[in-house]
Design an enzyme around this catalytic site. Structure first.
Site, mmCIF file in Angstrom:
data_model
loop_
_atom_site.group_PDB
_atom_site.id
_atom_site.type_symbol
_atom_site.label_atom_id
_atom_site.label_comp_id
_atom_site.label_asym_id
_atom_site.label_seq_id
_atom_site.Cartn_x
_atom_site.Cartn_y
_atom_site.Cartn_z
ATOM 1 N N HIS A 140 -9.507 1.014 5.189
ATOM 2 C CA HIS A 140 -8.206 1.174 5.856
ATOM 3 C C HIS A 140 -8.380 2.054 7.099
ATOM 4 O O HIS A 140 -9.195 2.968 7.097
ATOM 5 C CB HIS A 140 -7.196 1.791 4.889
ATOM 6 C CG HIS A 140 -5.796 1.728 5.413
ATOM 7 N ND1 HIS A 140 -5.313 2.624 6.334
ATOM 8 C CD2 HIS A 140 -4.790 0.844 5.192
ATOM 9 C CE1 HIS A 140 -4.060 2.297 6.641
ATOM 10 N NE2 HIS A 140 -3.719 1.227 5.957
ATOM 11 N N SER A 182 3.665 -2.501 10.309
ATOM 12 C CA SER A 182 5.120 -2.587 10.524
ATOM 13 C C SER A 182 5.721 -3.917 10.080
ATOM 14 O O SER A 182 6.632 -4.439 10.730
ATOM 15 C CB SER A 182 5.475 -2.282 11.988
ATOM 16 O OG SER A 182 5.106 -0.958 12.318
ATOM 17 N N GLY A 199 2.730 1.947 10.920
ATOM 18 C CA GLY A 199 3.679 3.052 10.806
ATOM 19 C C GLY A 199 4.422 3.357 12.093
ATOM 20 O O GLY A 199 5.070 4.402 12.221
ATOM 21 N N GLU A 211 -5.121 -5.203 10.530
ATOM 22 C CA GLU A 211 -4.089 -4.200 10.745
ATOM 23 C C GLU A 211 -4.352 -3.503 12.078
ATOM 24 O O GLU A 211 -5.134 -2.541 12.133
ATOM 25 C CB GLU A 211 -4.101 -3.160 9.621
ATOM 26 C CG GLU A 211 -3.829 -3.728 8.247
ATOM 27 C CD GLU A 211 -3.268 -2.676 7.299
ATOM 28 O OE1 GLU A 211 -2.177 -2.898 6.783
ATOM 29 O OE2 GLU A 211 -3.916 -1.628 7.102
ATOM 30 N N ASN A 241 0.869 -1.175 0.000
ATOM 31 C CA ASN A 241 0.000 0.000 0.000
ATOM 32 C C ASN A 241 0.907 1.226 0.000
ATOM 33 O O ASN A 241 1.533 1.540 1.012
ATOM 34 C CB ASN A 241 -0.881 -0.043 1.267
ATOM 35 C CG ASN A 241 -1.724 1.208 1.410
ATOM 36 O OD1 ASN A 241 -1.750 2.065 0.518
ATOM 37 N ND2 ASN A 241 -2.419 1.330 2.533
ATOM 38 N N GLU A 272 -6.730 4.399 8.227
ATOM 39 C CA GLU A 272 -6.550 5.839 7.989
ATOM 40 C C GLU A 272 -7.830 6.449 7.439
ATOM 41 O O GLU A 272 -8.155 7.598 7.718
ATOM 42 C CB GLU A 272 -5.353 6.056 7.047
ATOM 43 C CG GLU A 272 -4.029 5.849 7.776
ATOM 44 C CD GLU A 272 -2.927 5.231 6.942
ATOM 45 O OE1 GLU A 272 -2.985 5.301 5.705
ATOM 46 O OE2 GLU A 272 -1.994 4.660 7.559
ATOM 47 N N LYS A 324 0.176 4.261 -0.201
ATOM 48 C CA LYS A 324 -0.451 5.435 0.449
ATOM 49 C C LYS A 324 -0.208 6.693 -0.389
ATOM 50 O O LYS A 324 -0.212 6.613 -1.608
ATOM 51 C CB LYS A 324 0.068 5.548 1.885
ATOM 52 C CG LYS A 324 -0.167 4.250 2.690
ATOM 53 C CD LYS A 324 0.044 4.407 4.155
ATOM 54 C CE LYS A 324 -0.210 3.062 4.856
ATOM 55 N NZ LYS A 324 -0.062 3.102 6.302
HETATM 56 P P1 13P Z 1 3.169 0.107 7.739
HETATM 57 O O1 13P Z 1 3.668 -1.145 7.080
HETATM 58 O O2 13P Z 1 3.909 1.330 7.330
HETATM 59 O O3 13P Z 1 3.076 -0.045 9.231
HETATM 60 O O4 13P Z 1 1.666 0.345 7.203
HETATM 61 C C1 13P Z 1 0.764 -0.685 7.236
HETATM 62 C C2 13P Z 1 -0.441 -0.296 6.477
HETATM 63 O O5 13P Z 1 -1.181 0.590 6.866
HETATM 64 C C3 13P Z 1 -0.697 -0.990 5.198
HETATM 65 O O6 13P Z 1 -1.995 -0.730 4.744
#
Ligand code: 13P
Length: 252
Positions: free
Chosen positions: A95, A213, A173, A167, A9, A97, A11
């Site tokens: 997601h 992560s 992150g 997740e 992803n 976010e 982003k």
């Molecule tokens: P990270 O791998 O940066 O922690 O992000 C995970 C994520 O949100 C994938 O959709």
């Protein structure tokens, strides 16, 4: 046996040129990989160009989000059919976010899952608890709500086009991944819950990815857990040198 899936992803990162350069590197780096489904989700503006760059490779394209209507007066939105038109086979929905920053509800996410599957695309439905919810021992309640509401009205047939991504919000992150045991505990719980919703056979076929992560040095341990069928990778999907070892880790 469930086929492993590793998705990147990207982003809100990368210009079209940068995204194409990464796609080229990945295409070359996975040319000999035949036992893993690989998916990348660039920003909307780079989808068509990345799709073109990936032609002739097994890497599939995903949208990071969508709007559940096919067309109309919805300024700023993109529909599943347009994502398909741009070359996507997958769409990430729900997601954390989007849930947090854009206050998306389970009901709205459910409409997206329906719209994506109705278009013949695969929905990657993300679920996960916050740190506060975990500390309050609400993890399983939260996940039950997200799964039951997010998949409301989805037939067992349509479930074949659904992939779940667990997740935990506190792992995204942060550099703090769930331990393999923590992740496996939740994945096992999710598979049982999915079995109640769509039957044990369908749940057995369903792929449940872990995200949060994931890095080259923890992928093997996480993905070798019994109910973890792959990874949804954020930060470590932005460079081929970080992503390729995750794709290539020793899969079960
Ligand atoms: P990270 O791998 O940066 O922690 O992000 C995970 C994520 O949100 C994938 O959709």
């Amino acid at each position: 046996m469930r086929r492993p899936l590793v998705a990147g992803n990207w982003k809100l990162h990368k210009t079209i040129a940068e995204a194409v350069a990464l796609a080229d590197e990945l295409k070359e780096g996975i040319a000999d990989v035949t036992d893993v489904d690989i998916v990348v989700a660039p920003v909307f503006t780079a989808l068509a160009a990345v799709g073109k760059a990936l032609e002739g490779s097994s890497i599939a394209l995903a949208g990071q989000n969508c709007y559940p209507e096919a067309k109309g007066a919805f300024t700023g939105e993109v529909s599943p059919s347009l994502l398909k038109d741009a070359g996507c086979r997958y769409v990430i929905v729900g997601h954390s976010e989007r849930r947090r920053i854009f206050t998306e509800s389970d009901a709205f996410i459910n409409l997206k899952v329906k719209a994506v599957t109705a278009e013949g695309l695969n929905a990657i439905l993300c679920v996960g608890e916050t740190l506060e919810e975990r500390n309050d021992e609400k993890t399983f309640d939260i996940l039950t709500d997200q799964i039951k509401n997010g998949l409301q009205g989805i037939s067992a047939e349509m479930m074949r086009q659904v992939i779940i991504a667990y997740e935990p919000v506190w792992a995204i992150g942060t550099g703090r991944n769930a331990t393999p045991a923590q992740a496996q505990e939740v994945h096992c719980f999710l598979r049982r819950l999915l079995g109640e919703i769509c039957g044990a056979n369908t749940a057995d076929q369903l792929r449940i990815l872990y995200g949060g992560s994931v890095k080259a040095d923890n992928a093997d341990e996480l993905l070798s857990q019994r109910d973890i069928d792959g990874a949804l990778v954020g930060g470590a999907s932005l460079r081929a040198a970080d992503f390729l070892p995750i794709v290539r880790h020793r899969l079960k």
